[in-house]
Design an enzyme around this catalytic site. Sequence first.
Site, short mmCIF file in Angstrom:
data_model
loop_
_atom_site.label_atom_id
_atom_site.label_comp_id
_atom_site.label_asym_id
_atom_site.label_seq_id
_atom_site.Cartn_x
_atom_site.Cartn_y
_atom_site.Cartn_z
CD GLU A 131 41.78 47.85 41.19
OE1 GLU A 131 41.02 47.20 40.67
OE2 GLU A 131 41.81 48.20 42.40
CB CYS A 133 39.39 48.27 32.28
SG CYS A 133 39.24 49.89 33.34
P1 NAD Z 1 49.97 45.04 30.73
O1 NAD Z 1 49.72 43.82 31.74
O2 NAD Z 1 50.48 44.44 29.63
O3 NAD Z 1 50.99 46.04 31.38
C1 NAD Z 1 50.77 46.81 32.59
C2 NAD Z 1 52.08 47.20 32.99
O4 NAD Z 1 52.75 45.99 33.71
C3 NAD Z 1 53.04 48.16 32.34
O5 NAD Z 1 53.80 49.07 32.85
C4 NAD Z 1 54.07 46.60 32.06
O6 NAD Z 1 55.38 47.18 31.59
C5 NAD Z 1 54.06 46.04 33.37
N1 NAD Z 1 54.48 44.80 33.30
C6 NAD Z 1 54.51 43.62 32.26
N2 NAD Z 1 55.18 42.57 32.79
C7 NAD Z 1 55.52 42.78 33.85
C8 NAD Z 1 56.25 41.98 34.85
N3 NAD Z 1 56.50 40.72 34.69
N4 NAD Z 1 56.37 42.53 36.16
C9 NAD Z 1 56.03 43.86 36.37
N5 NAD Z 1 55.50 44.69 35.62
C10 NAD Z 1 55.12 43.85 34.21
O7 NAD Z 1 48.60 45.69 30.61
P2 NAD Z 1 48.33 46.72 29.59
O8 NAD Z 1 48.07 46.39 28.31
O9 NAD Z 1 49.20 48.06 29.99
O10 NAD Z 1 46.75 47.31 29.99
C11 NAD Z 1 45.61 46.84 29.65
C12 NAD Z 1 44.99 45.94 30.61
O11 NAD Z 1 44.74 46.57 31.71
C13 NAD Z 1 43.81 45.38 30.30
O12 NAD Z 1 43.49 44.08 30.61
C14 NAD Z 1 42.76 46.08 31.14
O13 NAD Z 1 41.39 45.51 31.49
C15 NAD Z 1 43.36 46.40 32.36
N6 NAD Z 1 42.89 47.66 33.00
C16 NAD Z 1 42.26 47.36 34.16
C17 NAD Z 1 41.83 48.67 34.83
C18 NAD Z 1 41.14 48.48 36.06
O14 NAD Z 1 40.93 49.24 36.94
N7 NAD Z 1 40.54 47.16 36.66
C19 NAD Z 1 41.99 49.73 34.20
C20 NAD Z 1 42.73 50.01 33.33
C21 NAD Z 1 43.29 48.83 32.58
#
Ligand code: NAD
Length: 546
Positions: free
Chosen positions: A297, A331
Site C-alpha cells: 500500500e 495517505c
Molecule cells: P517508508 O517507505 O519510508 O517506510 C515504510 C517502512 O518501510 C518502514 O518500516 C521502513 O523502515 C521500511 N523500509 C525502508 N526501506 C526498506 C527496505 N529497503 N526494505 C524493507 N523495508 C524498508 O514510508 P513512511 O515514511 O513510513 O510512510 C509514509 C508513506 O506511506 C507515504 O508515502 C504514505 O502515502 C504511505 N502510506 C500509504 C498508505 C496506504 O494505505 N496506501 C497508508 C499509510 C501510509
Amino acid sequence: MSTMLDATPAPLGEFRNQPPTDFSKRESRESFKAALAQARAKFPVAVPLVIDGQRIETAEKIDSVNPAQFTEVVGTSASASAAHVDQAVLAARAAFRSWSRTEPEERAGVLIAAANLLKARKHFFAAIAVLESGKAWREADADVDEAIDFLEFYAREMVRIGQPRRLQHYLLGERNDLTYHALGVVGVIGPWNFPLAIPVGMAAAAIVAGNTVILKPAEQTPVITSLWVDLMLEAGLPPGVLHYLPGRGEVCGARLVQHPDVNMIVFTGSREVGLHIIREAATVRDGQHFVKRVVTEMGGKNALIVDGSADVDAAVPDVLYSAFGFSGQKCSACSRVILLEEVYDEVVTRLKEGAHSLKIGLPEHPATQVGPVIDADAAAKVRRYVELGRSQAKPIHIGDVSKYVGEGFFVPPSIFTVDSARHALAQEEIFGPVLTVLRAKDFDEALEIANSTPYALTGGVHSRTPSNLRRAREEFQAGNLYLNRTITGAIVGRQPFGGYRLSGIGSKAGGPDYLRQFLVARVATENMMRNGVASLTESAVQTWED
Ligand code: NAD
C-alpha cells in the site's frame, strides 16, 4: 471444572465499529489528560526485540522522540540485524505447524481478547500516539479505534472464510471440497503515520489466517507497536506466532524481504520503498520454495473537486480538514483542490480565511488542529516544497509556526495556486500540510486534472449536480471516492481502504477480500465410487447421505 464445552469459543456476533471518544464530555477530557501523564511517566520506554517470546537488547539503539518537542525521548528501541531476522524466521517456521492447524475460531478468539484489552487501555494507547507520532487527540483516538476494529473485523472474517465449503457435484460419487490454508511466515513492514492501526491490521490479518508473523515497525514509532505486541502475548497468542523486530528498513526490512523462507511481505509506506520491495521479492533465492506474495500500500496525490453547484459552506471546511488534519500526513489527505471557474475566487478567499484560523500547536493540547510533521527529514522535504511554492507558484497562505520551530518539527501549513496540472506541486506526494489549488473550466477538465497523476488512492467531489456525482463514480480514478464530505477517515467494514495504479497492489484493508490474500485455496476431489470399501468411513457415509 474444565469441560470440552469450555474450550469452544463463544460465537462472535455481529461486527460493530468501536465508537470514537466523545471529547465534549469533561470526564473524557480528564481521563485523556491522565493518560498523557501516565504515558509520560514511563518515558523513555525501552523497546527490545521480541523473538519467540524472548526480549532481546542490541548494542545499536534507535531513539523515538516526540515530534512536537524533540528533546523528549518517548522510547529507545533495539535495532534488529539481518541475523536477528534469520533467528526470528526460524522460530516463526517452527511455530507455523501448530498455529496453522489451530481452529479458526480459536485464532479469532485471541484477536477478540486482544481487542478487549485494547478497549480497556484505549486512552493510554492514544496518548502514546499523541506523544510518539504527533497526532491530535481525535486523530490518535481514531488510530486506536481502527486497530480495535481490525481485530474485531478480521476475527469474524476468518470464522466466515474458515468454513470448509462443498463444491458442486459433477458426478454421483465424486466429492469436491474447497478449503483455505495459511501461507507460512509473513513479513509485515509498517509506516509511522498510523503507527498502531496499520501494523495491527496487517499483522492481525496474517495471524488470524494461521500464518506466523515477523513485524517490523517504522523507525519513528517503535513504542506504540511494541505495546501491542505485548498485549497480543497477554491475550494468549503463542510466543512463536508473532516476533517483533524494530530496526532500520534497509537492514532488517531488507533481509525480511529477501529471506527465502518468508512467503509473503505486507507493506505500507512510500512508493519508492514499495516498488523496491516488489522488485526484491520477485527474485527467487537459493532454497526458496514459494513465489513470494507481496501486498504494497503506497502513496497518493489525492484531489478534491469543488464544482459550481457545490455548497461552499460545507466544501471549505471539508477541504481544510482533509488537507491539514494530522498535518497532511494521512495517505488519504487532500493535497490538490480543483475548483471550477464559477466558485474559484470565492473558495480561494474562504480557504485563505479558514487556513488563518487553523489552530497550530502541541498535539497534546486538546484544541490543536495542526501539529508537527514526523521528523527532521519530513520537515526539510516540506520546506523545500514551500520554497518551490514561494518561487514558482502563487502563495495563498503560508502559516506562521515560528513559535514552535526549534522545539519540534513544525512546518507552515501552506496553500498555493498553480497554473499547470503538471507542476511538481500538483504531481508529487509531499506528505505534509501543503495544499495545491488548480482551476478547471468545466467538470471534464476537473476530472482530467484529478486523473493526471500516476496515483489512485482517495478522491472527492463536492457538488449538488447528480450527473457530476454519477460521472465521478465512473471516471474518477480513486480507490476510495468520497462525495460531499471529507476524504479521510475510512472506517473498517464500511469503507474498505486501498488504492491502485502506483498507490498500491492488494485488496482493500478492512474489506471482505483482504484476508484471502493471506491464504492459499486448495481443492480436494475424491472419487467416492470405490471398488469395495475397507470400512464404512465417515466421509463415505456423508456422501451417500447427501
Ligand atoms: P517508508 O517507505 O519510508 O517506510 C515504510 C517502512 O518501510 C518502514 O518500516 C521502513 O523502515 C521500511 N523500509 C525502508 N526501506 C526498506 C527496505 N529497503 N526494505 C524493507 N523495508 C524498508 O514510508 P513512511 O515514511 O513510513 O510512510 C509514509 C508513506 O506511506 C507515504 O508515502 C504514505 O502515502 C504511505 N502510506 C500509504 C498508505 C496506504 O494505505 N496506501 C497508508 C499509510 C501510509
